[in-house]
Structures are given as C-alpha cells and as structure tokens.
Design a protein around this motif. Structure first.
Motif, mmCIF file in Angstrom:
data_model
loop_
_atom_site.group_PDB
_atom_site.id
_atom_site.type_symbol
_atom_site.label_atom_id
_atom_site.label_comp_id
_atom_site.label_asym_id
_atom_site.label_seq_id
_atom_site.Cartn_x
_atom_site.Cartn_y
_atom_site.Cartn_z
ATOM 1 N N VAL A 50 0.764 -1.348 0.099
ATOM 2 C CA VAL A 50 -0.052 0.142 0.017
ATOM 3 C C VAL A 50 1.017 1.279 0.050
ATOM 4 C CG1 VAL A 50 -1.727 1.192 1.392
ATOM 5 C CG2 VAL A 50 -1.877 -1.156 1.222
ATOM 6 N N ASP A 51 0.563 2.162 -0.660
ATOM 7 C CA ASP A 51 1.356 3.356 -0.949
ATOM 8 C C ASP A 51 1.015 4.327 0.300
ATOM 9 O OD1 ASP A 51 2.763 2.919 -3.136
ATOM 10 O OD2 ASP A 51 1.128 3.721 -4.397
ATOM 11 N N THR A 52 1.772 4.223 1.423
ATOM 12 C CA THR A 52 1.510 5.178 2.552
ATOM 13 C C THR A 52 2.669 5.805 3.122
ATOM 14 O OG1 THR A 52 0.359 4.946 4.621
ATOM 15 C CG2 THR A 52 1.576 2.802 3.931
ATOM 16 N N ARG A 53 2.715 6.574 3.830
ATOM 17 C CA ARG A 53 3.843 7.417 4.413
ATOM 18 C C ARG A 53 3.637 6.792 6.219
ATOM 19 N NH1 ARG A 53 4.124 13.802 2.601
ATOM 20 N NH2 ARG A 53 4.381 13.300 0.243
ATOM 21 N N ASP A 54 2.602 6.099 6.660
ATOM 22 C CA ASP A 54 2.249 5.775 7.890
ATOM 23 C C ASP A 54 3.546 4.577 8.069
ATOM 24 O OD1 ASP A 54 0.495 7.472 8.199
ATOM 25 O OD2 ASP A 54 -1.196 5.911 8.040
ATOM 26 N N PRO A 55 4.288 4.541 9.121
ATOM 27 C CA PRO A 55 5.149 3.570 9.218
ATOM 28 C C PRO A 55 4.600 2.190 9.908
ATOM 29 C CG PRO A 55 4.902 4.935 11.218
ATOM 30 C CD PRO A 55 4.094 5.501 10.049
ATOM 31 N N VAL A 56 3.810 1.422 8.895
ATOM 32 C CA VAL A 56 2.737 0.313 8.968
ATOM 33 C C VAL A 56 3.175 -0.687 8.165
ATOM 34 C CG1 VAL A 56 1.084 1.519 10.295
ATOM 35 C CG2 VAL A 56 0.845 1.013 7.810
ATOM 36 N N VAL A 57 2.986 -1.818 8.580
ATOM 37 C CA VAL A 57 3.125 -3.118 7.454
ATOM 38 C C VAL A 57 1.657 -3.720 7.958
ATOM 39 C CG1 VAL A 57 5.659 -3.335 7.099
ATOM 40 C CG2 VAL A 57 4.511 -4.528 9.093
ATOM 41 N N PHE A 58 1.367 -4.734 7.132
ATOM 42 C CA PHE A 58 0.168 -5.599 7.268
ATOM 43 C C PHE A 58 0.220 -7.044 7.468
ATOM 44 C CE2 PHE A 58 -0.294 -1.644 4.761
ATOM 45 C CZ PHE A 58 -1.157 -0.912 5.494
ATOM 46 N N LEU A 59 -0.374 -7.431 8.267
ATOM 47 C CA LEU A 59 -0.259 -9.223 8.401
ATOM 48 C C LEU A 59 -1.352 -9.743 8.015
ATOM 49 C CD1 LEU A 59 1.737 -9.338 12.010
ATOM 50 C CD2 LEU A 59 2.489 -8.705 9.778
ATOM 51 N N THR A 60 -1.221 -10.660 7.241
ATOM 52 C CA THR A 60 -2.398 -11.431 6.597
ATOM 53 C C THR A 60 -2.030 -13.032 6.709
ATOM 54 O OG1 THR A 60 -1.264 -11.481 4.274
ATOM 55 C CG2 THR A 60 -2.668 -9.509 5.046
ATOM 56 N N TYR A 61 -2.926 -13.737 7.040
ATOM 57 C CA TYR A 61 -2.676 -14.964 7.422
ATOM 58 C C TYR A 61 -3.729 -15.791 6.326
ATOM 59 C CZ TYR A 61 -0.326 -13.515 11.607
ATOM 60 O OH TYR A 61 0.570 -12.953 12.399
ATOM 61 N N ASP A 62 -3.157 -17.123 5.922
ATOM 62 C CA ASP A 62 -3.971 -17.728 4.821
ATOM 63 C C ASP A 62 -4.299 -18.855 5.332
ATOM 64 O OD1 ASP A 62 -3.022 -15.645 3.205
ATOM 65 O OD2 ASP A 62 -1.558 -16.949 2.014
ATOM 66 N N ASP A 63 -5.420 -19.618 4.833
ATOM 67 C CA ASP A 63 -5.948 -20.831 4.752
ATOM 68 C C ASP A 63 -6.982 -21.058 5.877
ATOM 69 O OD1 ASP A 63 -4.684 -21.207 2.451
ATOM 70 O OD2 ASP A 63 -2.952 -22.347 3.353
ATOM 71 N N GLY A 64 -6.286 -21.073 7.010
ATOM 72 C CA GLY A 64 -6.912 -21.267 8.164
ATOM 73 C C GLY A 64 -6.658 -22.868 8.971
ATOM 74 N N ALA A 65 -5.478 -23.304 8.639
ATOM 75 C CA ALA A 65 -5.257 -24.760 9.194
ATOM 76 C C ALA A 65 -4.967 -24.695 10.434
ATOM 77 C CB ALA A 65 -4.013 -25.279 8.219
ATOM 78 N N GLU A 66 -4.043 -23.670 10.805
ATOM 79 C CA GLU A 66 -3.527 -23.616 12.268
ATOM 80 C C GLU A 66 -4.521 -22.877 13.245
ATOM 81 O OE1 GLU A 66 0.795 -23.091 12.928
ATOM 82 O OE2 GLU A 66 0.596 -22.425 10.803
ATOM 83 N N ARG A 67 -5.147 -23.356 14.293
ATOM 84 C CA ARG A 67 -5.872 -23.067 15.341
ATOM 85 C C ARG A 67 -5.196 -23.101 16.677
ATOM 86 N NH1 ARG A 67 -8.770 -25.345 11.143
ATOM 87 N NH2 ARG A 67 -9.110 -27.302 12.076
ATOM 88 N N ASP A 68 -4.086 -22.194 16.874
ATOM 89 C CA ASP A 68 -3.558 -22.330 18.190
ATOM 90 C C ASP A 68 -4.157 -21.247 18.892
ATOM 91 O OD1 ASP A 68 -1.650 -21.831 20.152
ATOM 92 O OD2 ASP A 68 0.041 -21.398 18.933
ATOM 93 N N PRO A 69 -4.747 -21.609 20.191
ATOM 94 C CA PRO A 69 -5.321 -20.642 20.932
ATOM 95 C C PRO A 69 -4.550 -19.644 21.635
ATOM 96 C CG PRO A 69 -5.145 -23.082 22.071
ATOM 97 C CD PRO A 69 -4.770 -23.103 20.518
#
Length: 247
Positions: A50-69
């Motif tokens: 994403v074009d942004t000046r904010d000091p951020v990154v974005f965490l995305t998680y795929d599939d849904g196989a891991e379900r660690d409480p």
C-alpha cells in the motif's frame, strides 16, 4: 391538438412505469450472491503493498489450518489488526476459532472454497469459488468480505471479473512472506520490510515453531525497523494501493 399530445404523454409515462419495482439482473440469479451486481463492474486493483507514509506493515494469514489458541491471546493482548484469508475446505469445523479471533479484532476475508489455482479456469468455476466462499462467510459471520486472496497468488483477468461480480474491492497479494522457519522472503524489490508492505503468513506444515511463535518473531523484526502493524482494510479504503507486478 391537445388530446393527441396528452395521450402521447400518458403512453410515455405508462411505459416508464412498466418496469418500476423490478430488480435488474435477477434472471440469472446473480443478485442472490453476496455483493453480486447486474451490470459490468470496475475490476478490483491487485496489490502487494500500500502506498502510505505511515510506518505500518500489514499482517495477513492464509488458509485457516492452524488454530493455536495462544494466537487468539496474542492478537488480543497486542491488539493486532490482522487479516485472516480463509478457505472453507481447510477451516472445516474450525470456524469457531476464527469467530473468537474476529471478536478480538481480526478481520475475516476470502481465500476461496477449495483452494484451487484459479488462473486459466473458466469464469463460472472461478466465480463459484469466490462467491461460494462469500456466502459461507456471510452465513458464518454475517459479513460480506471485500478483500480476496487467490490461492498461490495466481490469477488472470477472469479472476478479477469474477471477484468484482462477487463484491470484492481489492485482490491482495504480498511483497513479503514468512516461511515455516520464521524467516522473511520477498517477491520483488530489495530485502527488508518497508512501510506499506503486505506480509503473508501461510499455514505452517509443522507444529514447531507454532503460528504464535512465528508471529512473535515477526513482530520483533517489525519493531526493530521502527514499524507497527496497521489495519489493511482501513488503508486500502484511503488509497487504491499499488498494482502488483506480474500476472
């Protein structure tokens, strides 16, 4: 001369009212799909950052196989605005885990019903995969996701058409990916996290290190670079993002 003119006006008004109250585009059933529209729709952008000046990154998680409480606890304690791209056939009976994640701030997004490589498939098949998961997520959570991640990151123009017809507003890839050992790899550009990067965290093939442990390591790297985790949906609403290279 007034009577013919009046009759013509009446005929025009009657013709204009003939279709009143009818919903366009329902004959093919598309209006029953979440987000489906009757006419052509603008294709969604494909973004890996994403074009942004904010000091951020974005965490995305795929599939849904891991379900660690413990991951639910981590998201709650750190107030992490993570995005979960779910595949129905992978999640199986585990939707309750993602309801708990959603309750502590995670967003739920679309990653198809069955995780096929979409590129090259006919429109009907691609649309069934995307709209089908839209329906599943709506029935499970009462939401209509706006973000979609194609399995394996592969797509074509047909994918974008199908996604648009299912109500998707952005197709989300990634510039950085976290492997099973907790190391970052990059799809393009120089190594190292930069503001605006979208990070993909696939489901691990082993239980060690766990999803929680890999995320904690990733958070240390993010903090080391003076960055924090942002909410992807909010930033994509403010900027159209950047079309990813390739495909």
């Amino acid at each position: 001369m007034r009577r013919p003119a009046a009759a013509l006006l009446c005929a025009v008004l009657l013709a204009g009212c003939a279709g009143a109250g009818q919903r366009p585009g329902t004959s093919d059933g598309r209006a029953q799909d979440p987000g489906a529209v009757s006419g052509p729709r603008r294709l969604p952008p494909v973004v890996d950052r994403v074009d942004t000046r904010d000091p951020v990154v974005f965490l995305t998680y795929d599939d849904g196989a891991e379900r660690d409480p413990r991951f639910v606890a981590l998201v709650r304690e750190r107030r992490l605005p993570v995005s979960m791209f779910l595949t129905d056939s992978v999640v199986g009976p585990g939707y309750g885990h993602f309801a708990r994640l959603r309750a502590v701030g995670a967003s739920i997004q679309n990653h198809t019903l069955d995780h096929p490589a979409l590129r090259g498939l006919p429109y009907a098949g691609q649309r069934a995969e995307i709209c089908g998961q839209q329906q599943k997520l709506r029935s499970r959570f009462g939401i209509i996701p706006r973000l979609f991640r194609p399995p394996y990151g592969t797509y074509d123009t047909t994918t974008l058409r199908a996604a648009a017809d299912c109500g998707i507003t952005a197709v989300v890839l990634w510039r950085a990916s976290l492997n099973a050992e907790g190391e970052l790899t990059y799809t393009r550009g120089r190594a190292g996290l930069r503001p605006g990067d979208i990070v993909s965290v696939p489901s691990g093939e082993t239980d060690s290190p766990t999803l929680t442990e890999r995320t904690v390591r990733l958070l240390r790297e993010i903090e080391r670079r003076g960055l924090r985790v942002g909410r992807l949906e909010d930033h994509l609403e403010r900027t159209p993002g950047r079309r990813a290279a390739g495909n």
